[in-house]
Motif scaffolding. Structure first.
Motif, short mmCIF file in Angstrom:
data_model
loop_
_atom_site.label_atom_id
_atom_site.label_comp_id
_atom_site.label_asym_id
_atom_site.label_seq_id
_atom_site.Cartn_x
_atom_site.Cartn_y
_atom_site.Cartn_z
N ALA A 204 -3.63 1.67 -3.55
CA ALA A 204 -3.19 1.97 -2.19
C ALA A 204 -4.39 1.69 -0.99
O ALA A 204 -4.10 1.07 -0.01
CB ALA A 204 -2.73 3.22 -1.92
N ILE A 205 -5.42 2.49 -1.34
CA ILE A 205 -6.71 2.15 -0.45
C ILE A 205 -6.77 0.48 -0.20
O ILE A 205 -7.26 0.04 0.85
CB ILE A 205 -7.88 2.74 -0.79
CG1 ILE A 205 -7.58 4.38 -0.74
CG2 ILE A 205 -8.82 2.16 -0.09
CD1 ILE A 205 -8.68 5.18 -1.28
N ASP A 206 -6.95 -0.09 -1.53
CA ASP A 206 -7.30 -1.44 -1.40
C ASP A 206 -6.33 -2.49 -0.61
O ASP A 206 -6.53 -3.03 0.30
CB ASP A 206 -7.38 -2.13 -2.81
CG ASP A 206 -7.88 -3.61 -2.71
OD1 ASP A 206 -8.83 -4.06 -2.35
OD2 ASP A 206 -6.76 -4.55 -3.23
N GLY B 125 0.75 -1.24 0.01
CA GLY B 125 0.02 0.06 -0.12
C GLY B 125 0.91 1.31 0.01
O GLY B 125 0.62 2.36 -0.67
N TYR B 126 1.93 1.04 1.02
CA TYR B 126 2.94 2.41 0.82
C TYR B 126 3.53 2.56 -0.25
O TYR B 126 3.54 3.75 -1.11
CB TYR B 126 3.89 2.07 1.80
CG TYR B 126 4.46 3.56 2.36
CD1 TYR B 126 4.10 4.62 2.80
CD2 TYR B 126 5.94 3.68 2.03
CE1 TYR B 126 4.67 5.76 3.28
CE2 TYR B 126 6.76 4.77 2.40
CZ TYR B 126 6.01 5.73 3.10
OH TYR B 126 6.64 6.94 3.37
N LEU B 127 3.85 1.60 -1.24
CA LEU B 127 4.47 1.55 -2.52
C LEU B 127 3.61 2.51 -3.51
O LEU B 127 3.70 3.01 -4.26
CB LEU B 127 4.80 0.26 -2.91
CG LEU B 127 5.58 0.02 -4.26
CD1 LEU B 127 6.53 -1.05 -4.38
CD2 LEU B 127 4.53 -0.01 -5.51
N PHE B 128 2.12 1.66 -3.59
CA PHE B 128 1.20 2.18 -4.23
C PHE B 128 1.04 3.73 -4.29
O PHE B 128 0.62 4.52 -4.99
CB PHE B 128 -0.16 1.59 -4.20
CG PHE B 128 -0.22 0.09 -4.77
CD1 PHE B 128 0.23 0.06 -6.27
CD2 PHE B 128 -0.80 -0.99 -4.11
CE1 PHE B 128 0.22 -1.18 -6.96
CE2 PHE B 128 -0.92 -2.09 -4.90
CZ PHE B 128 -0.33 -2.08 -6.12
N GLU B 129 0.87 4.06 -2.90
CA GLU B 129 0.54 5.52 -2.39
C GLU B 129 1.92 6.44 -2.88
O GLU B 129 1.45 7.30 -3.48
CB GLU B 129 0.59 5.85 -0.94
CG GLU B 129 0.28 7.18 -0.36
CD GLU B 129 -0.20 7.15 0.95
OE1 GLU B 129 -0.48 8.19 1.58
OE2 GLU B 129 -0.14 5.89 1.67
N SER B 130 2.99 5.85 -2.92
CA SER B 130 4.32 6.84 -3.58
C SER B 130 4.25 6.88 -4.93
O SER B 130 4.68 7.68 -5.27
CB SER B 130 5.49 5.86 -2.86
OG SER B 130 5.69 5.74 -1.71
#
Length: 300
Positions: free
Chosen positions: A122-124, A110-115
């Motif tokens: 990221a939410i998923d 999730g942190y990677l997707f957010e970055s």
């Protein structure tokens, strides 16, 4: 308003992950990036070649994949990191007793997707992480706090106030109860709840949260930049409430604290100066404007 993301904590303690990660970081510290990549790749290759169907073998591969994914993520090789995290998840997903590992991996994903600004993904991932951690009898509080905070951060960005508030308050309750009022994670969440309320126009609640953050940060005696941020946020709230005296006081405190830290906080310092200048312009204080303009030009 200054908001804060809380980085998801990387796993530690397992020998395979710790040894591999330590060696990667040692090479990274020496700026031997090709050497770090070779260490990460070799660890995964060795773990793959020694798979005999045992739980221990699978776990070793998982931790080596995770160490390489963490390395790839730090280097901005997000596709490689994503592939390794997903493979690691596939090794333990659905297996009894592995909820903590799955939750941790989804948190990192999730942190990677957010970055990479893939916010829906990221939410998923964060929601999957929290769901897995929720199955544990004694989940790590710091993991739940940071996951809930970061998920709330994303919902706030989507203007979903109710969901963001629910998650921020969950994180705050956990952090305050388990970590203490002055813990940096607690004050970081207080800061974010305050920013959420401020954005929604709930100024009294925003002020309460920013005061809690400021008091905790002062008690902790830590980062002066964080203390400066809290003063800056309170200055804006008081300005919006029409309390010029308190607003000025907090702007001055914010500037004083920022002037005692390094240049890496220049953008935040400049933002406080700009907000202060707006207040001074609104009240017709030309002398004050000139002084703050001089500080802005000088920088930190």
């Amino acid at each position: 308003m200054i908001e804060q993301q809380l980085p998801f904590i990387e796993v530690g303690g397992n020998f395979d992950w710790t040894e591999t990660d330590d060696r990667i970081r040692a090479a990274e510290a020496e700026e031997d990036l090709s050497g770090a990549q070779e260490i990460a790749d070799t660890a995964v290759q060795d773990a793959r070649s020694n798979q005999n169907g045992s739980h221990k073998d699978a776990e070793r591969l998982l931790f080596c994949l995770e160490a390489r994914a963490d390395w790839s993520s730090r280097q901005g090789n997000y596709l490689d990191a994503k592939d390794d995290y997903l493979e690691a998840i596939s090794l333990v997903a659905g297996k009894s007793g592995q909820e903590g590992a799955v939750g941790r991996l989804y948190g990192s994903l999730g942190y990677l997707f957010e970055s990479t600004e893939k916010f829906d993904e990221a939410i998923d991932a964060y929601e999957r992480a929290l769901e897995q951690l929720g199955r544990l009898r004694h989940p790590a509080v710091i993991d739940e706090v940071r996951l809930s905070n970061n998920l709330a951060f994303l919902y706030a960005a989507k203007d979903d106030f109710d969901q963001a508030e629910t998650l921020f308050l969950k994180a705050l309750k956990l952090a305050h109860g388990e970590l203490g009022a002055s813990d940096p994670d607690t004050t970081g969440v207080c800061n974010n709840v305050g920013a959420l309320y401020q954005k929604a126009g709930h100024l009294e609640q925003a002020r309460e949260m920013h005061v809690m953050a400021l008091e905790g940060r002062k008690e902790d005696g830590g980062n002066k930049a964080d203390i400066a941020q809290s003063h800056g946020n309170l200055a804006i709230v008081f300005a919006e409430e029409g309390n010029e005296k308190e607003s000025r006081s907090h702007f001055e405190s914010a500037l004083a604290n920022f002037q005692s830290v390094g240049s890496e906080w220049s953008e935040d310092f400049e933002a406080v100066c700009e907000n202060y200048l707006q207040l001074l312009k609104n009240v017709g204080d030309r002398e004050g404007e000139e002084r703050v303009k001089a500080l802005l030009e000088k920088g930190i």
